[in-house]
Design a protein around this motif. Sequence first.
Motif, PDB file in Angstrom:
ATOM      1  N   GLU A  38      -6.077  -6.247  11.035  1.00 17.09           N
ATOM      2  CA  GLU A  38      -4.788  -6.402  10.352  1.00 17.09           C
ATOM      3  C   GLU A  38      -3.884  -5.184  10.574  1.00 17.09           C
ATOM      4  OE1 GLU A  38      -3.563  -8.994   8.526  1.00 17.09           O
ATOM      5  OE2 GLU A  38      -5.334 -10.194   9.002  1.00 17.09           O
ATOM      6  N   ARG A  39      -4.384  -4.220  11.336  1.00 18.15           N
ATOM      7  CA  ARG A  39      -3.670  -2.971  11.657  1.00 18.15           C
ATOM      8  C   ARG A  39      -3.328  -2.147  10.411  1.00 18.15           C
ATOM      9  NH1 ARG A  39      -1.255  -6.087  16.251  1.00 18.15           N
ATOM     10  NH2 ARG A  39      -2.324  -5.177  18.026  1.00 18.15           N
ATOM     11  N   ILE A  40      -4.243  -2.202   9.451  1.00 22.37           N
ATOM     12  CA  ILE A  40      -4.071  -1.359   8.260  1.00 22.37           C
ATOM     13  C   ILE A  40      -4.692   0.008   8.523  1.00 22.37           C
ATOM     14  CG2 ILE A  40      -4.720  -1.117   5.835  1.00 22.37           C
ATOM     15  CD1 ILE A  40      -4.570  -4.178   5.630  1.00 22.37           C
ATOM     16  N   ALA A  46       4.953   2.202   3.254  1.00 23.15           N
ATOM     17  CA  ALA A  46       4.119   1.050   2.905  1.00 23.15           C
ATOM     18  C   ALA A  46       2.841   0.991   3.748  1.00 23.15           C
ATOM     19  CB  ALA A  46       4.910  -0.241   3.052  1.00 23.15           C
ATOM     20  N   LEU A  47       2.965   1.178   5.056  1.00 17.52           N
ATOM     21  CA  LEU A  47       1.790   1.105   5.924  1.00 17.52           C
ATOM     22  C   LEU A  47       0.820   2.253   5.640  1.00 17.52           C
ATOM     23  CD1 LEU A  47       0.469  -0.530   8.114  1.00 17.52           C
ATOM     24  CD2 LEU A  47       1.667   0.848   9.808  1.00 17.52           C
ATOM     25  N   GLY A  48       1.359   3.434   5.398  1.00 18.51           N
ATOM     26  CA  GLY A  48       0.514   4.581   5.071  1.00 18.51           C
ATOM     27  C   GLY A  48      -0.211   4.396   3.746  1.00 18.51           C
ATOM     28  N   ALA A  49       0.473   3.837   2.758  1.00 19.15           N
ATOM     29  CA  ALA A  49      -0.152   3.587   1.458  1.00 19.15           C
ATOM     30  C   ALA A  49      -1.246   2.538   1.584  1.00 19.15           C
ATOM     31  CB  ALA A  49       0.898   3.153   0.441  1.00 19.15           C
ATOM     32  N   LEU A  50      -1.006   1.493   2.383  1.00 16.84           N
ATOM     33  CA  LEU A  50      -2.043   0.482   2.614  1.00 16.84           C
ATOM     34  C   LEU A  50      -3.269   1.102   3.292  1.00 16.84           C
ATOM     35  CD1 LEU A  50      -0.170  -2.748   3.743  1.00 16.84           C
ATOM     36  CD2 LEU A  50      -1.729  -2.507   1.816  1.00 16.84           C
TER      37      LEU A  50
END
Length: 153
Positions: free
Chosen positions: A150-152, A109-113
């Motif tokens: 947001e640490r994206i 999820a974090l990588g996709a964001l």
Amino acid sequence: MISVEEAKRLGIAAQFSQSKNDFVLSFMADFSVQSNGLLVSQMMPILNMNLSLSDYSGTFERLIITFLIFEHNDLGVRRDERKYHKRSERKFFMDIKVADYEAFREADALGALAILARETLRGVAKFLSKEKHFDHEKFLRDLEGIFRSERIL
């Protein structure tokens, strides 16, 4: 059911007076990446809570981004990156193709964001830099800053 006036009197007017979102994000994807594509819905409130298009342009009231997430050799309907305006409605549309389909499909999820954030920055640089009445440099800096906070990214 109560009237609008009654709702306002009771303090329920917030829903009636809220402005529309400045940023609308959506995606088109094949089935194998739809779960990651749904993460677009997490980005939209971040943009709408932290940015206002009126700070960058008096021309557009809404920026609508559609992420195109398909394999490069997809034989379906041709989906190319593009921009277009509906000046009478004060809307600016960008269709942004996710370049690294495989990385997006395999990402958590974090990588996709993060991939969606990078593609957003690339699309803004590509399409909004050519708009005369839009401060794209400031918008790009602010957008990147929000993604970082947001640490994206």
